[in-house]
Design a protein around this motif. Structure first.
Motif, PDB file in Angstrom:
ATOM      1  N   LYS A 207      48.712  46.259  34.025  1.00  9.31           N
ATOM      2  CA  LYS A 207      47.890  47.441  34.259  1.00  9.31           C
ATOM      3  C   LYS A 207      47.745  48.216  32.961  1.00  9.31           C
ATOM      4  O   LYS A 207      48.529  48.067  32.037  1.00  9.31           O
TER       5      LYS A 207
ATOM      6  N   ARG B 107      37.009  39.569  31.037  1.00 13.70           N
ATOM      7  CA  ARG B 107      36.859  38.963  32.366  1.00 13.70           C
ATOM      8  C   ARG B 107      36.145  37.624  32.268  1.00 13.70           C
ATOM      9  O   ARG B 107      35.129  37.498  31.599  1.00 13.70           O
TER      10      ARG B 107
ATOM     11  N   PRO C 113      37.212  45.525  44.644  1.00 17.52           N
ATOM     12  CA  PRO C 113      38.342  45.239  45.529  1.00 17.52           C
ATOM     13  C   PRO C 113      37.869  44.737  46.890  1.00 17.52           C
ATOM     14  O   PRO C 113      36.886  45.239  47.442  1.00 17.52           O
TER      15      PRO C 113
ATOM     16  N   GLY D 247      46.960  51.277  47.178  1.00 11.88           N
ATOM     17  CA  GLY D 247      46.047  51.050  46.064  1.00 11.88           C
ATOM     18  C   GLY D 247      45.060  49.950  46.384  1.00 11.88           C
ATOM     19  O   GLY D 247      44.971  49.484  47.522  1.00 11.88           O
ATOM     20  N   ARG D 248      44.324  49.525  45.376  1.00 13.11           N
ATOM     21  CA  ARG D 248      43.358  48.429  45.518  1.00 13.11           C
ATOM     22  C   ARG D 248      42.954  47.973  44.130  1.00 13.11           C
ATOM     23  O   ARG D 248      43.016  48.744  43.163  1.00 13.11           O
ATOM     24  N   TYR D 249      42.568  46.723  44.016  1.00 13.01           N
ATOM     25  CA  TYR D 249      42.057  46.222  42.736  1.00 13.01           C
ATOM     26  C   TYR D 249      41.195  44.997  42.997  1.00 13.01           C
ATOM     27  O   TYR D 249      41.342  44.316  44.018  1.00 13.01           O
ATOM     28  N   ALA D 250      40.288  44.725  42.089  1.00 13.01           N
ATOM     29  CA  ALA D 250      39.416  43.565  42.216  1.00 13.01           C
ATOM     30  C   ALA D 250      40.142  42.334  41.697  1.00 13.01           C
ATOM     31  O   ALA D 250      40.686  42.350  40.586  1.00 13.01           O
TER      32      ALA D 250
ATOM     33  N   THR E 225      40.738  39.212  39.686  1.00 17.07           N
ATOM     34  CA  THR E 225      40.064  38.897  38.426  1.00 17.07           C
ATOM     35  C   THR E 225      40.828  37.843  37.637  1.00 17.07           C
ATOM     36  O   THR E 225      42.055  37.912  37.522  1.00 17.07           O
TER      37      THR E 225
ATOM     38  N   ASP F  15      49.659  38.060  35.919  1.00 14.23           N
ATOM     39  CA  ASP F  15      48.517  38.782  36.487  1.00 14.23           C
ATOM     40  C   ASP F  15      47.722  39.570  35.454  1.00 14.23           C
ATOM     41  O   ASP F  15      46.710  40.179  35.798  1.00 14.23           O
TER      42      ASP F  15
ATOM     43  N   ALA G  30      44.803  37.677  38.234  1.00 13.67           N
ATOM     44  CA  ALA G  30      45.218  38.680  39.224  1.00 13.67           C
ATOM     45  C   ALA G  30      44.517  38.385  40.542  1.00 13.67           C
ATOM     46  O   ALA G  30      43.310  38.597  40.672  1.00 13.67           O
TER      47      ALA G  30
ATOM     48  N   ASP H  65      44.245  38.808  44.830  1.00 13.33           N
ATOM     49  CA  ASP H  65      44.589  39.728  45.907  1.00 13.33           C
ATOM     50  C   ASP H  65      45.880  39.244  46.572  1.00 13.33           C
ATOM     51  O   ASP H  65      46.109  38.031  46.698  1.00 13.33           O
TER      52      ASP H  65
END
Length: 417
Positions: free
Chosen positions: A154, A163, A173, A278-281, A283, A302, A306, A308
């Motif tokens: 992070k 990316r 996300p 939390g949340r994240y896409a 990738t 990650d 990374a 889900d």
């Protein structure tokens, strides 16, 4: 003696640091928190590690909590029947089964593990630097080391790794995440003596995962909601109070998964730091980061892949990445850790990681008919349930029977005649 800098003290960074230390490398580890700060802080993950990942820890002799952590022998899948939460008791399950794991899984709160591993690294003579690193810091330090690895997933450092659009189908996300660590949860009455990860699916709404763990205060259970963004589970963003977080978690269980809620009449948070949201896409990133001065750094776990957490692979992938990189570093001998080597080290890891990414991205989408057929048949045919459960340890097996309708149908036919 080759000098290596590792930035980030999570599963991958610490496992790799301890492994390199064991091989005689001079290792410096940078962490933004001390061991005591980690131990007394907020939970960081919902780690459940399966047999292959656990074996990497055993190989290094750092499986310090194996005798204390619950032995997870199975993985259960329950699917709420359409509209079941609207009925008089809301208890209908369209699907409900447990697959047996060939080798047991375990979950150890990362506050326990990372603090303990960090102290072990320092006791064994490792150089531990407590400092939150920025890109400018790495630019200063990297030239003093033969290799710099970034395992802090992070913050600013991740921006160095571009990316990879070809491997990242989602740019937003796919789930809103909410975690509670609790004491006082009862067993599933139908399997009171089986420790299992429970995957509860509410079609069109999201998923709840329940898993036994070892935390700072002993045995506990993790309640982990994954909600489709904008849906009825996506309500945790504004919740700041831990008790309100748990109350919201339980109320949603009561509404959508009453068979799990029934186990929680005495549930209470393990500690004030026992919640996370939390949340994240998901990738995949390019593995080589370039510093302003032109120096190169290699991304770990990650930082570069990374996924889900819907398939529970984060800590497993981190352990597998650390083990793969350790082998690549040792094999390199005295040769330079140049860009070609960095790319090759990642490519070797990607041979494993690609299966995790493919499976995880598939599970984030609505399941096609042949997948529903597999999950349904697992309730009638135990070998299917067992195979699905063991795919959490070796996701490459899903290639053989899960994605392709023809392969899925042939597999089911081979077991049903």
């Amino acid at each position: 003696m080759r000098k290596i800098l590792i930035v980030g003290a999570g599963q991958s960074g610490l496992q790799l640091a301890l492994g390199l230390q064991d091989k005689g490398y001079e290792v410096t580890l940078m962490s933004n928190r001390t061991a005591d700060e980690i131990r007394s802080g907020r939970v960081m993950s919902t780690q459940c590690m399966f047999d292959t990942a656990l074996q990497h820890e055993r190989d290094l002799g750092i499986n310090f909590w194996e005798s204390q952590a619950p032995r997870i022998e199975g993985l259960g899948v329950s699917v709420a029947a359409p509209g079941s939460h609207e009925g008089p008791d809301g208890s209908q399950r369209a699907i409900d089964w447990v697959g047996r794991l060939d080798g047991y899984a375990q979950s150890v709160d990362q506050r326990v593990k990372m603090a303990g591993w960090m102290e072990t690294f320092a006791q064994r003579g490792g150089q531990l630097v407590i400092h939150g690193a920025a890109v400018s810091d790495l630019d200063f330090f990297a030239g003093r080391y033969d290799l710099t690895l970034v395992s802090a997933g992070k913050g600013e450092l991740v921006s160095m790794f571009g990316r990879d659009a070809s491997r990242s189908p989602y740019d937003a996300p796919q789930r809103a995440l909410a975690v509670s660590y609790v004491h006082g949860m009862g067993p599933r009455p139908e399997h009171p003596d089986v420790e299992a990860v429970r995957c509860n699916l509410v079609p069109g709404v999201g998923e709840l995962f329940v898993m036994p763990t070892l935390t700072t205060s002993g045995r506990a259970d993790i309640l982990f909601w994954e909600g489709i963004p904008g849906g009825p589970l996506d309500v945790f963003r504004s919740v700041k109070d831990p008790e309100e977080h748990l109350a919201t978690t339980l109320e949603l269980m009561k509404t959508f998964l009453p068979w799990e809620y029934a186990r929680c009449t005495k549930a209470e948070l393990t500690d004030a730091g026992g919640t996370l949201a939390g949340r994240y896409a998901p990738t995949v990133r390019n593995p080589v980061g370039k510093l302003p001065s032109g120096g190169l750094v290699l991304g770990v776990a990650d930082v570069v892949v990374a996924n889900d957490p819907i398939t529970g692979q984060g800590s497993n992938s981190a352990a597998k990445c650390a083990a793969s990189y350790l082998t690549s570093i040792v094999e390199r001998g005295e040769e330079p850790f140049d860009e070609d080597w960095m790319q090759a080290a990642f490519d070797r890891y990607w041979k494993t990681a690609q299966h995790v990414t493919k499976w995880t991205n598939a599970m984030l989408a609505p399941p096609p008919e042949h997948v529903l057929n597999i999950i349904g048949a697992a309730g009638q045919i135990q070998p299917i349930a067992d195979r699905f459960a063991n795919g959490f340890d070796d996701p490459s097996d899903f290639e053989n029977f899960f994605y392709d309708p023809d392969k899925a149908n042939a597999y089911l036919a081979s077991l049903t005649g």
